[in-house]
Design a protein around this motif. Structure first.
Motif, PDB file in Angstrom:
ATOM      1  N   ALA A  72      -5.028  13.831  -9.336  1.00 27.77           N
ATOM      2  CA  ALA A  72      -4.173  15.026  -9.289  1.00 27.77           C
ATOM      3  C   ALA A  72      -4.695  16.103 -10.220  1.00 27.77           C
ATOM      4  CB  ALA A  72      -2.754  14.638  -9.690  1.00 27.77           C
ATOM      5  N   LEU A  78       0.837  -1.208   0.000  1.00 29.00           N
ATOM      6  CA  LEU A  78       0.000   0.000   0.000  1.00 29.00           C
ATOM      7  C   LEU A  78       0.866   1.250   0.000  1.00 29.00           C
ATOM      8  CD1 LEU A  78      -2.915   1.008   0.212  1.00 29.00           C
ATOM      9  CD2 LEU A  78      -2.617   1.142   2.634  1.00 29.00           C
ATOM     10  N   VAL A 127       1.915  13.525 -14.059  1.00 27.87           N
ATOM     11  CA  VAL A 127       0.717  14.028 -14.746  1.00 27.87           C
ATOM     12  C   VAL A 127       0.624  15.536 -14.608  1.00 27.87           C
ATOM     13  CG1 VAL A 127      -1.783  14.094 -14.566  1.00 27.87           C
ATOM     14  CG2 VAL A 127      -0.634  11.925 -14.688  1.00 27.87           C
ATOM     15  N   ARG A 128       0.893  16.003 -13.390  1.00 28.01           N
ATOM     16  CA  ARG A 128       0.794  17.449 -13.167  1.00 28.01           C
ATOM     17  C   ARG A 128       1.789  18.200 -14.027  1.00 28.01           C
ATOM     18  NH1 ARG A 128      -0.395  16.886  -6.867  1.00 28.01           N
ATOM     19  NH2 ARG A 128      -2.586  17.425  -6.967  1.00 28.01           N
ATOM     20  N   ASP A 140      -5.966  19.855  -9.145  1.00 29.32           N
ATOM     21  CA  ASP A 140      -5.441  21.106  -9.712  1.00 29.32           C
ATOM     22  C   ASP A 140      -6.550  21.927 -10.318  1.00 29.32           C
ATOM     23  OD1 ASP A 140      -2.257  19.848 -10.960  1.00 29.32           O
ATOM     24  OD2 ASP A 140      -2.938  20.526  -9.001  1.00 29.32           O
ATOM     25  N   GLY A 172      -3.798   8.965 -12.822  1.00 32.33           N
ATOM     26  CA  GLY A 172      -3.430  10.301 -12.404  1.00 32.33           C
ATOM     27  C   GLY A 172      -4.572  11.299 -12.450  1.00 32.33           C
ATOM     28  N   ASN A 216       3.235   9.329  -9.965  1.00 29.05           N
ATOM     29  CA  ASN A 216       2.433   9.451 -11.186  1.00 29.05           C
ATOM     30  C   ASN A 216       1.727  10.785 -11.239  1.00 29.05           C
ATOM     31  OD1 ASN A 216       1.284   8.651 -13.547  1.00 29.05           O
ATOM     32  ND2 ASN A 216      -0.395   7.538 -12.616  1.00 29.05           N
ATOM     33  N   ASN A 217       1.212  11.198 -10.072  1.00 30.10           N
ATOM     34  CA  ASN A 217       0.540  12.492 -10.011  1.00 30.10           C
ATOM     35  C   ASN A 217       1.477  13.604 -10.396  1.00 30.10           C
ATOM     36  OD1 ASN A 217      -1.845  11.456  -9.250  1.00 30.10           O
ATOM     37  ND2 ASN A 217      -1.659  11.920  -7.096  1.00 30.10           N
ATOM     38  N   GLU A 218       2.722  13.509  -9.885  1.00 27.72           N
ATOM     39  CA  GLU A 218       3.681  14.565 -10.226  1.00 27.72           C
ATOM     40  C   GLU A 218       3.914  14.611 -11.720  1.00 27.72           C
ATOM     41  OE1 GLU A 218       3.630  16.105  -6.854  1.00 27.72           O
ATOM     42  OE2 GLU A 218       4.886  16.939  -8.429  1.00 27.72           O
ATOM     43  N   LYS A 230      -7.215  21.168 -18.112  1.00 26.16           N
ATOM     44  CA  LYS A 230      -6.301  22.300 -18.057  1.00 26.16           C
ATOM     45  C   LYS A 230      -6.628  23.334 -19.112  1.00 26.16           C
ATOM     46  CE  LYS A 230      -2.968  21.868 -15.048  1.00 26.16           C
ATOM     47  NZ  LYS A 230      -2.664  22.916 -14.105  1.00 26.16           N
ATOM     48  N   VAL A 243      -3.029  11.507  -0.213  1.00 25.89           N
ATOM     49  CA  VAL A 243      -1.633  11.573  -0.621  1.00 25.89           C
ATOM     50  C   VAL A 243      -1.456  12.530  -1.796  1.00 25.89           C
ATOM     51  CG1 VAL A 243      -0.006  10.182  -1.921  1.00 25.89           C
ATOM     52  CG2 VAL A 243      -0.777   9.410   0.272  1.00 25.89           C
ATOM     53  N   TYR A 260       2.291   1.631  -3.323  1.00 21.36           N
ATOM     54  CA  TYR A 260       1.254   2.071  -4.253  1.00 21.36           C
ATOM     55  C   TYR A 260       0.997   3.556  -4.104  1.00 21.36           C
ATOM     56  CZ  TYR A 260      -3.478   2.621  -6.037  1.00 21.36           C
ATOM     57  OH  TYR A 260      -4.588   3.054  -6.691  1.00 21.36           O
ATOM     58  N   LEU A 261       0.922   4.004  -2.856  1.00 11.92           N
ATOM     59  CA  LEU A 261       0.659   5.424  -2.647  1.00 11.92           C
ATOM     60  C   LEU A 261       1.818   6.268  -3.139  1.00 11.92           C
ATOM     61  CD1 LEU A 261      -1.079   5.309   0.801  1.00 11.92           C
ATOM     62  CD2 LEU A 261      -2.112   5.887  -1.345  1.00 11.92           C
ATOM     63  N   ILE A 317       1.500   6.397  -6.742  1.00 12.72           N
ATOM     64  CA  ILE A 317       0.449   7.353  -7.119  1.00 12.72           C
ATOM     65  C   ILE A 317       0.985   8.776  -7.051  1.00 12.72           C
ATOM     66  CG2 ILE A 317      -1.738   8.321  -6.403  1.00 12.72           C
ATOM     67  CD1 ILE A 317      -2.646   5.879  -7.120  1.00 12.72           C
ATOM     68  N   LEU A 359       0.668  18.123 -17.621  1.00 13.78           N
ATOM     69  CA  LEU A 359      -0.451  19.036 -17.863  1.00 13.78           C
ATOM     70  C   LEU A 359       0.013  20.486 -17.848  1.00 13.78           C
ATOM     71  CD1 LEU A 359      -3.319  17.420 -15.826  1.00 13.78           C
ATOM     72  CD2 LEU A 359      -3.075  17.535 -18.270  1.00 13.78           C
ATOM     73  N   GLN A 360       0.965  20.759 -16.962  1.00  9.61           N
ATOM     74  CA  GLN A 360       1.506  22.112 -16.918  1.00  9.61           C
ATOM     75  C   GLN A 360       2.171  22.451 -18.236  1.00  9.61           C
ATOM     76  OE1 GLN A 360       0.900  23.910 -14.301  1.00  9.61           O
ATOM     77  NE2 GLN A 360       1.913  25.703 -15.091  1.00  9.61           N
TER      78      GLN A 360
END
Lengths: 352, 462
Positions: free
Chosen positions: B254, A106, A120-121, B258, B251, A116-118, B219, B291, A109-110, A113, A124-125
């Protein structure tokens, strides 16, 4: 006689003695016999006790051994149970921790995540920045185009050798950027601006031209007489042939996907059309009356519609349709000739 | 109306078109005028003279039908009854994109009202033609066709299934990449109308590989594209934990967080609800939301927004995040959310729905909260039904933790607990007794407490 009495009494005494002896003997014998019997009974008792003792001992030994067996069995089972509990405890703890509530999985996994979020962010940026740049570039281009168009329109403001234009003041060190633009641009001719879509309206209005014109590329254009480019390029005709190869679809592609279905449907439609008595749609009762078309009679219908002979009259007057009973109030001075209309004395007018 | 009607039958086509245009504009303006158009028996005339007319007339006639049909379901029903749907379907087959656009717009307005009208539209065979319209190159036509498909499929799962069977999803999914903002709005809204009905439809939409492309829509510079994108993700996430898991793995959380952070107002609402749905499915997903730094934007929504329904949604979402385990409740409590929730709950200006949602959220979080420093401030101004839970938590935690007991006294919590009046025998009284039993007798007596409060740092031996 005396002797008989003495013997009587002696015999009586002897008899008494005998009786006494007899009774004593009986007593002795009975006592002895009693002893014997008692001894015998005692003996029997002992034997019986012995037998019973032995038998009871045997029974209870058997019972006891069974008791011991069961107690041993229970002890063994308790022991096994405890050991089994220990094993199950370990196993269940392991299983749950590994497969069901795996803390480390877990956690990983977190973390995954978050990573992955970073990603993706950041992506997207980047996308957003790219879009913004694109928009800025578009704006800039638009502005440039505007400026160029303005420069082309105001081309006459360009400075000549003799006369300095307004953007090229002699007091400035270098000419204005507008001046440079003016120098670069071609003068705008007074041609009419082209209409936006020349093909949209004219062609489609033709009754014969029902389809938009298509330009087929089945035949390639003939090659121009220019220099062959240097390098190991393929032959132009080969390339063009490959590029404009006509499509040869397989039978499966050429036939529509649901062709049997479509054909069956069409067949059904045709059959239904054949079997129908008339083509008018069945109208429900509520709209029944809405379907009636007015059939004018032959007597009064002419080539151009209904003839009004005999129905509408030239000087017809319909008092029921009048707004008010009285005549309208006149404002202007009356005209004599028209005042007579409707007020003649003859009956033929019939308005009076 | 009686003057315009004979002009429709005029010989010159331009007059016909202009008359139809005039009727359309009249009907467009007002519902009563539209009713007058219907009562004047104009629609059958429009319908029957259509097949041999040119495209301008068709466009004008479709405009009239659209203008009449948009006001109310009864008018739309009248249009359907006079057989206009077949005519519109014929117009949809026309090659001119303007005619197709007008026809599909009219069909869309008719289908918008209720499911019977949508069913009538579907029965007339409009759906495959609309799917063909979507593939046309003109952007305006694509927009209208997409919005019509969305309007048809929004009423019931069967209608959505019909739209899906015509193969609409693949084309709609392709059009998400189109740069035009209004088209994206309509496409996303249509996909979300399809996906909202059932798990199978949502799975079909997901299989069209919209993730991660949909995240780029979040976005976009256009607010409504963001809102519709968030709506689509919400409709997919709400069905099952597996779908939410999929979205989290891609993802999506996230991106939505945003998106919430960058917007203001009603545009945020679908994003907030999406986070709530994801967190509600399971504790792992809720932890994933935590998280991904989901709690600060939700808290900001709660504070900044003025609309009650957005605040209610944010409160609900926070409740779902924090209700699973003490770890979750701690994460929520650390973000200083509980005093805000309490303030909203006790505020008299809040609507009933908002109060109920904040109360539920508070209850859910408090029942699992073991983070005592966050519970302390709540003791002072909580209403009785919330106080019960707070005191209950203290009564569970204090018997085991000596440091916490010390802190509890020095911060004045014990005094506050003493001041609570509870009926004997109630749960609250039991909790208070449990707390009092943790401390020796002298401490519990009031004078000792006052002394302690006066002296401040009073070293105590327990």
């Amino acid at each position: 006689m005396l002797t008989s009495i003495i013997t009587f009494y002696i015999f009586r005494a002897v008899d008494e003695d005998r009786k006494i002896e007899y009774k004593a003997a009986v007593k002795i014998q009975s006592w002895f016999r009693g002893c014997r019997v008692r001894a015998y009974l005692r003996y029997l008792n002992k034997m019986v006790i012995f037998i019973q003792k032995w038998w009871r001992g045997y029974r209870s030994r058997r019972y006891f051994s069974k008791l011991v067996e069961t107690a041993y069995f229970i002890m063994k089972m308790n022991f096994y149970n405890e050991m089994a509990v220990r094993i199950q405890k370990r196993w269940r703890g392991y299983y749950v921790r590994k497969y069901i509530h795996n803390y480390y999985a877990l956690k990983k996994y977190l973390e995954a995540i978050s990573v992955n979020n970073e990603i993706v962010r950041s992506e997207l940026q980047d996308y957003k920045e790219m879009k913004e740049n694109e928009e800025k570039i578009k704006d800039l281009e638009k502005k440039e185009k505007e400026e160029k168009y303005q420069a082309r329109k105001m081309h006459y403001l360009l400075s000549t050798e003799q006369i300095a234009g307004i953007y090229n003041s002699p007091f400035r060190k270098s000419p204005d950027p507008m001046e440079l633009l003016l120098r670069k641009s071609k003068p705008l001719s007074h041609r009419q601006q082209q209409t936006k879509s020349p093909f949209d309206y004219e062609l489609y209005d033709w009754p014969t031209c029902k389809r938009p014109p298509t330009f087929s590329t089945a035949q390639p254009l003939p090659p121009t007489g220019r220099q062959k480019p240097q390098g190991p390029f393929r032959d132009t005709t080969e390339v063009l042939r490959q590029r404009y190869k006509p499509l040869e679809p397989t039978l499966r592609v050429a036939a529509s996907i649901n062709s049997p279905l479509e054909k069956a449907r069409e067949e059904m439609k045709r059959e239904e059309w054949r079997n129908r008595i008339h083509d008018n749609e069945f109208l429900p009762f509520s709209s029944y009356h809405k379907n009636q078309k007015y059939d004018p009679s032959i007597h009064r219908s002419g080539k151009y519609g209904q003839e009004t002979y005999g129905i509408k009259h030239f000087r017809e007057v319909q008092p029921k349709k009048w707004v008010a009973d009285k005549d309208f109030q006149t404002v202007l001075p009356p005209i004599v000739l028209f005042e007579k209309f409707g007020k003649t004395y003859s009956r033929a007018g019939q308005i009076v | 109306m009686s003057l315009l009607r004979p002009l429709l039958l005029d010989v010159i086509p331009t007059i016909q078109q202009t008359a139809a245009l005039a009727l359309g504009r009249l009907a467009n303006y007002n519902g009563d005028l539209a009713e007058a158009v219907v009562k004047g028996d104009i629609l059958p005339q429009l319908v029957c003279s259509l097949s041999e007319q040119n495209r301008f007339y068709k466009k004008a006639a479709a405009f009239v039908l659209r203008a009449v049909g948009k006001h109310s379901p009864q008018l739309a029903q009248a249009i359907v009854q006079c057989g206009a749907l077949e005519m519109l379907v014929i117009c949809l087959e026309d090659f001119d994109p303007g005619v197709k656009e007008a026809a599909s717009w009219a069909v869309g307005y008719i289908a918008r009202h209720n499911s019977e009208l949508s069913q009538a539209v579907v029965d007339a065979g409009a759906v495959p033609l609309l799917v063909l319209c979507i593939q046309e190159p003109e952007i305006a036509l694509k927009r209208i066709a997409a919005s019509t498909l969305g309007d048809i499929s929004k009423h019931s799962p069967e209608l959505a299934q019909t739209v899906v069977d015509a193969g609409a999803i693949a084309h709609l999914a392709q059009m998400i990449l189109n740069p035009d903002a209004k088209l994206k709005r309509q496409v996303l809204s249509a996909l979300s109308q399809i996906a909202k009905h059932s798990v199978d439809l949502a799975e079909l939409v997901v299989e069209a590989e919209i993730f991660p492309v949909v995240l780029t829509c979040l976005k976009d510079s256009d607010e409504y594209v963001k809102k519709n994108g968030a709506t689509l993700i919400r409709e997919i996430a709400k069905h099952t934990p597996e779908l939410s898991q999929f979205i989290v793995n891609a993802g999506g959380v996230a991106a939505v967080i945003d998106c919430i952070g960058s917007c203001r107002g009603t545009v945020r609402l679908p994003g907030i609800m999406m986070l709530g749905y994801v967190a509600a499915h399971s504790e792992n997903l809720s932890m994933a939301v935590i998280v991904s730094k989901g709690i600060p934007p939700l808290c900001a929504c709660l504070i900044e927004e003025h609309e009650d329904h957005i605040k209610a949604a944010a409160a609900w979402a926070l409740g779902q995040v924090g209700r699973h385990t003490p770890a979750h409740a701690r994460a929520v409590a650390v973000a200083n959310v509980l005093p805000t929730l309490l303030a909203i709950y006790t505020d008299t200006h809040s609507s009933e729905d908002l109060q109920m949602k904040t109360k539920k959220a508070l209850k859910n979080i408090l029942q699992k909260c073991t983070y005592l420093p966050a519970l302390e401030p709540l003791l002072h101004d909580a209403p009785p039904n919330i106080m019960k839970h707070i005191v209950g938590q203290f009564s569970k935690m204090l018997p085991h933790d000596s440091k916490a007991r010390r802190l509890f006294v020095t911060t004045g919590g014990l005094k506050k607990v003493q001041e609570i009046k509870a009926e004997p025998g109630s749960l609250l009284q039991e909790y208070i007794n449990t707390i009092n039993n943790c401390y020796p007798e002298e401490v519990v007596s009031t004078t000792a407490l006052i002394l302690m409060n006066v002296c401040g740092k009073f070293r105590l031996s327990w």
